[in-house]
Write a protein that holds these residues in place. Structure first.
Motif, PDB file in Angstrom:
ATOM      1  N   GLU A   1       0.691  -1.271   0.095  1.00 40.99           N
ATOM      2  CA  GLU A   1       0.029  -0.177   0.007  1.00 40.99           C
ATOM      3  C   GLU A   1       0.870   1.237  -0.155  1.00 40.99           C
ATOM      4  O   GLU A   1       1.560   1.834   0.940  1.00 40.99           O
ATOM      5  CB  GLU A   1      -0.845  -0.018   1.264  1.00 40.99           C
ATOM      6  N   SER A   2       1.016   1.817  -1.316  1.00 42.11           N
ATOM      7  CA  SER A   2       1.858   2.959  -1.165  1.00 42.11           C
ATOM      8  C   SER A   2       1.470   3.602  -2.489  1.00 42.11           C
ATOM      9  O   SER A   2       1.101   3.152  -3.634  1.00 42.11           O
ATOM     10  CB  SER A   2       3.311   2.727  -1.320  1.00 42.11           C
ATOM     11  N   ASP A   3       1.632   5.185  -2.464  1.00 43.87           N
ATOM     12  CA  ASP A   3       1.563   5.809  -3.673  1.00 43.87           C
ATOM     13  C   ASP A   3       2.709   5.972  -4.671  1.00 43.87           C
ATOM     14  O   ASP A   3       2.266   6.409  -5.979  1.00 43.87           O
ATOM     15  CB  ASP A   3       1.152   7.286  -3.113  1.00 43.87           C
ATOM     16  N   GLN A   4       3.489   5.288  -4.341  1.00 46.12           N
ATOM     17  CA  GLN A   4       4.487   5.157  -5.449  1.00 46.12           C
ATOM     18  C   GLN A   4       4.171   4.527  -6.679  1.00 46.12           C
ATOM     19  O   GLN A   4       3.547   3.226  -6.633  1.00 46.12           O
ATOM     20  CB  GLN A   4       5.795   4.361  -4.691  1.00 46.12           C
ATOM     21  N   VAL A   5       4.530   4.992  -7.895  1.00 48.09           N
ATOM     22  CA  VAL A   5       4.128   4.595  -9.191  1.00 48.09           C
ATOM     23  C   VAL A   5       5.332   3.547  -9.416  1.00 48.09           C
ATOM     24  O   VAL A   5       6.266   3.973 -10.414  1.00 48.09           O
ATOM     25  CB  VAL A   5       3.652   5.771 -10.163  1.00 48.09           C
TER      26      VAL A   5
ATOM     27  N   THR B   1       0.637  -0.013  -5.051  1.00 49.59           N
ATOM     28  CA  THR B   1      -0.750   0.065  -5.518  1.00 49.59           C
ATOM     29  C   THR B   1      -0.986   1.414  -6.377  1.00 49.59           C
ATOM     30  O   THR B   1      -1.674   1.442  -7.244  1.00 49.59           O
ATOM     31  CB  THR B   1      -1.757   0.415  -4.427  1.00 49.59           C
ATOM     32  N   GLY B   2       0.155   2.458  -6.149  1.00 50.80           N
ATOM     33  CA  GLY B   2       0.125   3.648  -6.925  1.00 50.80           C
ATOM     34  C   GLY B   2       0.228   3.409  -8.595  1.00 50.80           C
ATOM     35  O   GLY B   2      -0.157   4.056  -9.143  1.00 50.80           O
TER      36      GLY B   2
ATOM     37  N   ASP C   1      -2.744   2.954 -10.537  1.00 50.78           N
ATOM     38  CA  ASP C   1      -3.399   4.226 -11.045  1.00 50.78           C
ATOM     39  C   ASP C   1      -2.817   4.573 -12.550  1.00 50.78           C
ATOM     40  O   ASP C   1      -3.606   5.220 -13.473  1.00 50.78           O
ATOM     41  CB  ASP C   1      -3.217   5.013 -10.144  1.00 50.78           C
TER      42      ASP C   1
ATOM     43  N   ALA D   1       2.255  11.079 -15.973  1.00 50.60           N
ATOM     44  CA  ALA D   1       2.386  11.240 -14.357  1.00 50.60           C
ATOM     45  C   ALA D   1       3.494  11.999 -13.630  1.00 50.60           C
ATOM     46  O   ALA D   1       3.416  12.306 -12.669  1.00 50.60           O
ATOM     47  CB  ALA D   1       2.293   9.511 -13.850  1.00 50.60           C
TER      48      ALA D   1
END
Length: 267
Positions: free
Chosen positions: A90-94, A108-109, A112, A221
């Motif tokens: 669970e992390s916004d890292q792409v 998870t980033g 997106d 992004a």
């Protein structure tokens, strides 16, 4: 002038290691054994699992596992480990990563930006390529030659030894998790992983044309915030996209994807 006692050993190691080749036929210096790399990868992965939240969303985990399993079915068994392990963080890292010993992490980033299973397969195939091409071994070996991280040449690292040198080891493996991001490999490694990853995803039935769309999404992004290519070790978005376009057209299965799996992306 008196030469360092270690110099003959290093020279002999380099002569042996210079015989190594990557899957594309590129000459490599890989001074560590497969077992050593597997151990370092496992230790680093366990540290990350303790420090970064793991996703418990069943649909997300099924989706990532489905795409990964499809690619892994095309990969021959590895001599230094028996199974691959996939964890969704669970992390916004792409981003995503793969470590020696078959440890795969997906943030998870990334979901997106990777709009479909084919684009996710682009990233996962790329990361698996880093492992199969021994890129982490190369990085650590070069550090050894430069006089750094000699401790990783030990046959085994105990818990206390690993803890003492973990940040240096993880940087060599391509990880900078204490700073919240994955450190990029050099241009040669990245380009080679793109080439191999494209082959792996295509063999698994995914549409390689989506690799171009994926990196176009990555460029959007990032908001175009990328330094000139000569100032970075990473290929620019435009260089990478143009190279992938050319490679896609040369794939023997281009336009034919009868075996593409159906991995359902969660909403």
């Amino acid at each position: 002038m008196k030469l360092p006692k270690r110099l003959p050993l290093i020279a002999a190691s380099l002569l042996i290691a210079a015989c190594a080749q990557s899957p594309t036929g590129r000459n490599q210096i890989t001074m560590l054994s497969g077992q050593q790399m597997t151990q370092l990868g496992a230790q680093s992965f366990e540290q990350m699992k303790k420090e970064i939240p793991i996703s418990n969303d069943a649909a997300t985990n099924r989706y990532v596992q489905c795409v990964t399993n499809a690619i892994l079915k095309t990969i021959p068994p590895q001599p230094d480990f028996e199974e691959w392990e996939v964890v969704v963080f669970e992390s916004d890292q792409v981003n995503a990563f793969a470590l020696p010993g078959g440890k795969i992490g997906v943030f998870t980033g990334l979901l997106d930006v990777a709009e479909n299973q084919h684009q996710l397969a682009t990233v996962i195939g790329h990361e698996i390529a880093h492992v199969l091409a021994n890129h982490s071994n190369e990085r650590l070996s070069h550090n050894q030659i430069a006089g750094f991280s000699m401790v990783v040449a030990d046959a085994a690292l105990g818990a206390s030894d690993y803890a003492e040198h973990s940040s240096r080891i993880m940087a060599g493996l391509g990880l900078g998790f204490q700073y919240g991001f994955i450190l990029p490999y050099g241009r040669t490694h990245e380009s080679e992983a793109d080439t191999l990853g494209l082959r792996y995803m295509s063999d698994a039935g995914f549409d390689p044309r989506e690799s171009v769309a994926l990196w176009q999404n990555m460029a959007k992004a990032s908001g175009g915030a990328q330094p000139p290519e000569f100032l970075t070790t990473h290929p620019s978005h435009s260089t990478r996209i143009n190279a992938l376009r050319g490679q896609v057209q040369q794939l023997p299965k281009y336009g034919l994807f009868p075996s593409a799996p159906e991995c359902k992306k969660p909403r």
